[in-house]
Structures are given as C-alpha cells and as structure tokens.
Scaffold this active site. Structure first.
Site, mmCIF file in Angstrom:
data_model
loop_
_atom_site.group_PDB
_atom_site.id
_atom_site.type_symbol
_atom_site.label_atom_id
_atom_site.label_comp_id
_atom_site.label_asym_id
_atom_site.label_seq_id
_atom_site.Cartn_x
_atom_site.Cartn_y
_atom_site.Cartn_z
ATOM 1 N N SER A 117 2.431 13.215 -9.969
ATOM 2 C CA SER A 117 1.106 12.590 -9.870
ATOM 3 C C SER A 117 0.054 13.416 -10.584
ATOM 4 O O SER A 117 -1.014 12.909 -10.896
ATOM 5 C CB SER A 117 0.632 12.519 -8.418
ATOM 6 O OG SER A 117 1.571 11.979 -7.589
ATOM 7 N N HIS A 138 5.339 6.951 -13.256
ATOM 8 C CA HIS A 138 4.653 7.267 -12.004
ATOM 9 C C HIS A 138 4.569 6.047 -11.091
ATOM 10 O O HIS A 138 3.793 5.127 -11.341
ATOM 11 C CB HIS A 138 3.246 7.786 -12.332
ATOM 12 C CG HIS A 138 2.454 8.217 -11.139
ATOM 13 N ND1 HIS A 138 1.120 7.955 -10.986
ATOM 14 C CD2 HIS A 138 2.821 8.897 -10.015
ATOM 15 C CE1 HIS A 138 0.694 8.450 -9.833
ATOM 16 N NE2 HIS A 138 1.704 9.027 -9.231
ATOM 17 N N GLU A 150 2.715 3.588 -13.582
ATOM 18 C CA GLU A 150 2.049 4.138 -14.767
ATOM 19 C C GLU A 150 3.106 4.798 -15.656
ATOM 20 O O GLU A 150 3.915 5.592 -15.163
ATOM 21 C CB GLU A 150 0.998 5.184 -14.356
ATOM 22 C CG GLU A 150 -0.195 4.583 -13.630
ATOM 23 C CD GLU A 150 -1.213 5.620 -13.135
ATOM 24 O OE1 GLU A 150 -2.392 5.288 -13.042
ATOM 25 O OE2 GLU A 150 -0.817 6.769 -12.828
ATOM 26 N N ASN A 188 -5.578 7.836 -10.294
ATOM 27 C CA ASN A 188 -6.127 9.014 -9.628
ATOM 28 C C ASN A 188 -7.351 9.584 -10.336
ATOM 29 O O ASN A 188 -8.026 10.460 -9.806
ATOM 30 C CB ASN A 188 -5.058 10.096 -9.458
ATOM 31 C CG ASN A 188 -4.179 9.782 -8.258
ATOM 32 O OD1 ASN A 188 -4.617 9.126 -7.310
ATOM 33 N ND2 ASN A 188 -2.938 10.214 -8.304
HETATM 34 P P1 NAI Z 1 8.908 14.640 -0.537
HETATM 35 O O1 NAI Z 1 8.525 15.976 -0.068
HETATM 36 O O2 NAI Z 1 8.932 13.490 0.409
HETATM 37 O O3 NAI Z 1 10.361 14.705 -1.232
HETATM 38 C C1 NAI Z 1 10.739 15.696 -2.150
HETATM 39 C C2 NAI Z 1 12.240 15.868 -2.065
HETATM 40 O O4 NAI Z 1 12.668 16.695 -3.164
HETATM 41 C C3 NAI Z 1 12.726 16.565 -0.791
HETATM 42 O O5 NAI Z 1 13.720 15.776 -0.177
HETATM 43 C C4 NAI Z 1 13.284 17.893 -1.272
HETATM 44 O O6 NAI Z 1 14.414 18.316 -0.538
HETATM 45 C C5 NAI Z 1 13.668 17.564 -2.698
HETATM 46 N N1 NAI Z 1 13.702 18.721 -3.603
HETATM 47 C C6 NAI Z 1 12.811 19.735 -3.672
HETATM 48 N N2 NAI Z 1 13.174 20.584 -4.648
HETATM 49 C C7 NAI Z 1 14.296 20.104 -5.201
HETATM 50 C C8 NAI Z 1 15.140 20.536 -6.256
HETATM 51 N N3 NAI Z 1 14.887 21.652 -6.941
HETATM 52 N N4 NAI Z 1 16.208 19.784 -6.581
HETATM 53 C C9 NAI Z 1 16.473 18.645 -5.895
HETATM 54 N N5 NAI Z 1 15.715 18.192 -4.877
HETATM 55 C C10 NAI Z 1 14.636 18.916 -4.531
HETATM 56 O O7 NAI Z 1 7.913 14.326 -1.787
HETATM 57 P P2 NAI Z 1 7.424 12.910 -2.341
HETATM 58 O O8 NAI Z 1 6.202 12.505 -1.622
HETATM 59 O O9 NAI Z 1 8.576 11.992 -2.414
HETATM 60 O O10 NAI Z 1 6.947 13.319 -3.827
HETATM 61 C C11 NAI Z 1 7.858 13.623 -4.839
HETATM 62 C C12 NAI Z 1 7.152 13.594 -6.200
HETATM 63 O O11 NAI Z 1 6.546 12.321 -6.384
HETATM 64 C C13 NAI Z 1 6.049 14.619 -6.408
HETATM 65 O O12 NAI Z 1 6.060 15.026 -7.751
HETATM 66 C C14 NAI Z 1 4.794 13.840 -6.099
HETATM 67 O O13 NAI Z 1 3.665 14.353 -6.752
HETATM 68 C C15 NAI Z 1 5.151 12.479 -6.660
HETATM 69 N N6 NAI Z 1 4.434 11.342 -6.085
HETATM 70 C C16 NAI Z 1 4.191 11.265 -4.729
HETATM 71 C C17 NAI Z 1 3.499 10.177 -4.196
HETATM 72 C C18 NAI Z 1 3.239 10.089 -2.721
HETATM 73 O O14 NAI Z 1 2.337 9.324 -2.347
HETATM 74 N N7 NAI Z 1 3.954 10.784 -1.881
HETATM 75 C C19 NAI Z 1 3.042 9.083 -5.047
HETATM 76 C C20 NAI Z 1 3.436 9.208 -6.435
HETATM 77 C C21 NAI Z 1 4.078 10.324 -6.907
#
Ligand code: NAI
Length: 385
Positions: A117, A138, A150, A188
C-alpha cells in the site's frame, strides 16, 4: 487459466487467493507461518459455507473452488506459476529479499507483483535481476468484496505489462485502474483530506466529531463520516498511512498529519477495536446528538469536499492517472457517492476555485493552494467531463 502464487496468507493474501480461485485459476498460497496457512484455510471454508447457505454456490462448486488452492510451506511449489503476488508484512527489506528468493525459483516469464500500500514499486523491483517483470497490483480490503484494484507499473516495468495485468484483473471480475508509482497511488493519496480537513475542523473547534460526521453523511452522502471511518479503520493503520504519505511526499505540508490523531495513536486509542478512538465505545456511552444547524453542516461539507476535489484535480494535473480511473478509484475503492472530478463539474469549477482561494487567503497555508488545472479550466471555461 493461469497459475498464481501468493506469498503471505494474512487478510490480503487469503482474499486474493479466493478471488483467483473463484475465477478458475489454480493458486499456491505460501506463508512462513504454518498457523497463518491453517487459519486461512479454515476462514475460507467458513466463507464458502456461508456462500453455499446463501445459494451463491452449490456445495460441489464451493469444494471445487477451495480445491484450487494449494497451501504450501515451501517456495518450491512456485516453480510453475505464471504470476506471483506478494502480500507479506509492509517492510521494504523483507519484501526485497522475498522477491530475490522468488526470482531464483520461478520461470523467466513469471510476472512478479506486490500488493504493497505504501512502498514504491521501483524500490521493490530494484532487488530483482529482471526488474522489468515487476509491477504493483494493489487490492483493497476485503479483496473478494472490493472491486477496485490499482495497477502500478514502476519505472523499470516493461512496456505493455500494465495492460496485460489489467486484462487479467478484469477477467477475474475486478475493476482495475492504472496509476503512477507515487506515494499512496490513487486512493490513499486523494482520500487524505477526507480525514485531515475534518480533523482540522475539529481542532479549530468549528464543530464536534458527531456534527462533522453528520455533515459528511447527510449533506455529502458519504456512507460513513470521517471520524467513524477512522475509528473503524483504526488509528494505528490510518495514522501510519498519513505519516507515510507525508514523508514520501518530501514533507509537502498539504499532507501533514495531525497531532490529534497522533496522540490517539500513541495512547493506543486505535478506535473501535480498542474501545476508544475519537469516540468512546464503552457500553452505555451514547454519542452526542449532532448539530442541526444547516448552514454549519453545509460549510463543513463544502470545505472537506473542495479539498478532496483539489487533491483529485492535482492528481490529474500531475498525470497520476486519467480522469475516469481517478473517479473509479474513489467510488470503488472507498465507496464515495460520486467520482470527485464529476462532482467538481457539478459543484462548479469556479466555485471550487473561489472556495479554495478564500481558504488560502485566510490561512496562507500551502495545504489550501489550488491546483493549477482548476484555475486553467476556469479561465478556459472547461469542465473535467
Ligand atoms: P497480515 O499481517 O494479515 O498478513 C501478512 C502475512 O504474511 C502473515 O500471515 C505473515 O505470516 C506472512 N509473512 C510475513 N513475512 C513473510 C515472509 N517473509 N514470507 C512469507 N510470508 C510472510 O497483513 P495484510 O493486512 O494481509 O497485508 C499484507 C500486505 O498487503 C502489506 O503489504 C499491506 O501493506 C498490503 N495491503 C493491506 C491492506 C489492508 O487493508 N490490510 C490493503 C491493501 C494492501
């Protein structure tokens, strides 16, 4: 059909996996945390139970879709994928090392995408030996429900890849928009004044949170008022995004975060999830009734709206995206009642100009500077559509 590899089985990765599986693609979902994978699988099973109960799918079809997703605890399962989408923790160094690792496993043709993001796609791509195949895709949360996606080509991304990805995203029933690799992409960036100008009104004592929320929902037609929405998103998330956009814009004062929100963040008053934010969610605490002063409500709505319009217009001026994509992003990514450029035409560009000039002349602050595109259009008697 393509084979999609997703890294990170958290909220976003799981949702994205569901989107592709529902459209018939096979998906490999990889996470370093085994529990995250188990949780993802269980949550998806619950989701499909509900969809079957609602008769959106037969039990057989629901099972077939779930079977499309393979849960992998090793990256070797990525050898035959066509597209990788990374959705891990928002940390540049970790993302870069994951992209490097993946590049050693996948084929030369495999597209590598990040769901980041706030990080620049150029910086992620710089970790790869073939940066021309790297792009931003995105999704919005929750990915299965939010139509907007996006697409962000980096300076290194090869010509044509954004259009290929756009076609693929369209084919899975989403609405893709193409945007430049600049901070906050479209949503954003353009949405910042919805929060910042509302907080400013609160800080100046123009009205309380209840009244500002009421003005934006009742006069503006927004689904949620800014304070309810920030409390819902969480100040940990919303404040960090604001701060990151501000820093990434080389501290352009128009994106300056507010102390009110920073203090909530520091206090751990994240909003709904912690029981307190701008509002108090403890049992028995009632919200105050908003003011019914129509002139005040109109004043609040207009000030926030012209600030939003100015941001969208400036994004057009700087070619961040085209007119249609800018409007689609805000109606589909954050459910605004109208696209801001369409809204600008209806409101009248001359009025937008006058309102902003009045604010600028009063405050002499950069945040109220009018985008040159609006002044030019007024001079030339043009509209956005
Ligand atoms: P989350 O914390 O729910 O999930 C992240 C997952 O990645 C976890 O299950 C973790 O175990 C895993 N992980 C961490 N490091 C890792 C690695 N080196 N190799 C493999 N797996 C790994 O996070 P979320 O909310 O799903 O966000 C993920 C991405 O999406 C971020 O870049 C965030 O900025 C982006 N994003 C998030 C939004 C939101 O509203 N939560 C919206 C749009 C994008």
């Amino acid at each position: 059909m393509k084979k999609i590899g997703i890294i990170g089985g958290g909220a976003m990765g799981s949702g994205i996996a569901q989107v592709f599986a529902q459209s018939g693609h096979s998906v490999v979902l990889y996470d370093t945390n085994k529990e995250a994978l188990d949780r993802s699988k269980q949550n998806l099973a619950k989701t499909f139970e509900k969809l079957v109960a609602k008769e959106k799918y037969t039990a057989e079809k629901a099972q077939e879709i779930q079977n499309k997703i393979e849960y992998a605890d090793s990256l070797t399962a990525f050898a035959s994928i066509d597209l990788m989408i990374e959705a891990i923790i928002e940390n540049l160094d970790i993302k870069k090392s994951v992209f490097k690792q993946v590049e050693e496993i996948v084929s030369d043709e495999c597209i590598l995408a990040s769901n980041t993001s706030s990080l620049s796609i150029a910086s992620i791509a710089s970790a790869c030996s073939k940066p021309e195949r790297v792009i931003g895709i995105h999704f919005f949360n929750p990915a299965p429900l939010m139509a907007l996606v996006e697409i962000i080509p980096a300076v290194q991304t090869r010509e044509g890849l954004a259009d290929e990805v756009k076609a693929l995203i369209q084919s899975v029933g989403k609405l893709p928009v193409i945007t430049k690799d600049t901070p906050g992409f479209i949503v954003n960036r353009v949405a910042r004044p919805f929060y910042s100008e509302s907080i400013r009104l609160l800080e100046e004592g123009v009205a309380d949170a209840e009244t500002i929320d009421f003005a934006m929902t009742s006069v503006g037609g927004f689904r949620m008022g800014p304070f309810e929405l920030m409390d819902f998103i969480g100040h940990d998330v919303n404040y960090r995004v604001t701060e990151s956009v501000f820093e990434s814009f080389f501290y352009d004062p128009r994106f300056k975060p507010s102390f009110s929100q920073k203090r909530l963040f520091e206090a751990g008053y994240y909003g709904r999830k912690s029981g307190r934010g701008f509002y108090n969610y403890a049992e028995g605490v009632e919200k105050k009734a908003p003011s019914q002063d129509q002139a005040l409500l109109e004043k609040i709505y207009k000030r926030v709206l012209v600030m939003l319009i100015n941001e969208a217009a400036d994004a057009l001026f700087l070619n961040i995206a085209n007119r249609e994509d800018l409007d689609t992003a805000m109606t589909k990514g954050v459910n605004y009642p109208k696209g801001l450029l369409k809204w600008a035409d209806e409101y009248g560009l001359e009025k937008v100009q006058d309102d902003l000039d009045e604010l600028y002349n009063y405050y002499h602050e950069d945040r109220y500077r009018l985008s040159p595109i609006i002044r030019n259009y007024v001079k030339e008697n043009k509209t956005f559509y």
